[in-house]
Design an enzyme around this catalytic site. Sequence first.
Site, short mmCIF file in Angstrom:
data_model
loop_
_atom_site.label_atom_id
_atom_site.label_comp_id
_atom_site.label_asym_id
_atom_site.label_seq_id
_atom_site.Cartn_x
_atom_site.Cartn_y
_atom_site.Cartn_z
N HIS A 1 8.01 -1.94 -5.96
CA HIS A 1 6.83 -2.64 -6.49
C HIS A 1 5.75 -1.63 -6.83
O HIS A 1 5.49 -0.70 -6.09
CB HIS A 1 6.29 -3.71 -5.53
CG HIS A 1 6.04 -3.27 -4.13
ND1 HIS A 1 7.04 -3.04 -3.22
CD2 HIS A 1 4.87 -3.04 -3.46
CE1 HIS A 1 6.51 -2.69 -2.05
NE2 HIS A 1 5.20 -2.67 -2.17
N HIS B 1 11.67 -3.54 -1.75
CA HIS B 1 11.89 -3.97 -3.13
C HIS B 1 10.87 -3.19 -3.96
O HIS B 1 9.66 -3.31 -3.70
CB HIS B 1 11.66 -5.49 -3.22
CG HIS B 1 11.90 -6.09 -4.58
ND1 HIS B 1 12.01 -7.46 -4.77
CD2 HIS B 1 12.05 -5.53 -5.80
CE1 HIS B 1 12.21 -7.71 -6.06
NE2 HIS B 1 12.23 -6.57 -6.70
N GLN C 1 4.79 3.12 -3.70
CA GLN C 1 5.17 3.72 -2.43
C GLN C 1 6.69 3.63 -2.40
O GLN C 1 7.26 2.60 -2.09
CB GLN C 1 4.52 2.96 -1.28
CG GLN C 1 2.99 3.05 -1.32
CD GLN C 1 2.31 1.99 -0.47
OE1 GLN C 1 2.53 0.80 -0.66
NE2 GLN C 1 1.50 2.42 0.47
N HIS D 1 1.87 -1.12 -7.51
CA HIS D 1 0.53 -1.67 -7.34
C HIS D 1 -0.31 -1.35 -8.57
O HIS D 1 -0.30 -0.21 -9.04
CB HIS D 1 -0.17 -1.04 -6.14
CG HIS D 1 0.49 -1.30 -4.82
ND1 HIS D 1 0.15 -2.36 -4.02
CD2 HIS D 1 1.46 -0.64 -4.15
CE1 HIS D 1 0.88 -2.34 -2.92
NE2 HIS D 1 1.69 -1.30 -2.96
#
Lengths: 186, 186
Positions: A101, A99, A88, A103
């Site tokens: 990331h 930050h 996202q 998934h």
Amino acid sequence: MPPLTTLPIHFGPHLITSQIFHLTPLTYALVNLKPLLPGHVLICPRRVVPRLKNLTAAETSDLFLTVQRVSRMIERVYSASALNVAVQDGRAAGQSVPHVHCHVIPRSMGDMDARGGGDRVYEMLEGEEGDLGSALRAREGRGVAKPDAERVARSEEEMREEAEWLAAEMAKEEGESEGEGKAEGA
Amino acid sequence: MPPLTTLPIHFGPHLITSQIFHLTPLTYALVNLKPLLPGHVLICPRRVVPRLKNLTAAETSDLFLTVQRVSRMIERVYSASALNVAVQDGRAAGQSVPHVHCHVIPRSMGDMDARGGGDRVYEMLEGEEGDLGSALRAREGRGVAKPDAERVARSEEEMREEAEWLAAEMAKEEGESEGEGKAEGA
């Protein structure tokens, strides 16, 4: 087994050292406070930046080579047949911790049938169940988690145990990988 | 402006040469038959393999460096503030064409309000609206598209025009990037 690292490692503003199960010079992987499904983990650049476009080519390359290696291990140890891999990238895309990331969520046929069908995993990712920022702030006593976010938060001990187990599983994986860098402490 | 390439390029079993707007030696990017939102594009390895784990390190690295470059361009030309970046890696994760593809979907605050909220974009990705395989087969006269899948299918001409426009925009982007490879034909 000792912890993978004792360095202070941050996910956005949050200290998550005990959740780390894999480290490279540019990337780390952590177990989740509130996994949407068992084995739902996150892969982050070590440098705290909000957007994919902020990463150097070396960081981008290392991030996704790590996603590939971690994914292979997660699929194996959680006996999955597929994976959702999602970033996202920015607030309007549902990002709650500024930050980068990625998934990684292991999937099997029918795994979400009791929870509204396969596409519900994405809905949860963008909804309160997937609001990482809210849950992390609540754990740190900074703000109150929404009921949904609180529901599946796990203990430090449970996450540390999972991180140690996955670190050992990553070490097994390293021998089979394409060979771009060794895990520290593995 | 001439087409970017006249080589036959396949997305799984489907010939999509006219939809290509960016090519590297290992990766291509194509405009979508049925974008979930304007600017929704796909990035694929040139080698037809179903899973991320099937890619070499060089392919993985090039795929996501291309995702990063294409994302930057898409965010700019569609005036977005964020992006959803997602791989449905295997059938149980919602993959409908057995060829690795990374979705890039530009997002703005409130862009999905009229369609049920931000998380609906993921629901659409896994639902009939996002069923790439069904729509592509219908275009080729092999099977009937579901009503939802048929609804937003675009003409060859419309896709070719968008691909030519995005190819020109990618060429502008190249000068600003981290410099890992030049676009062919740009």
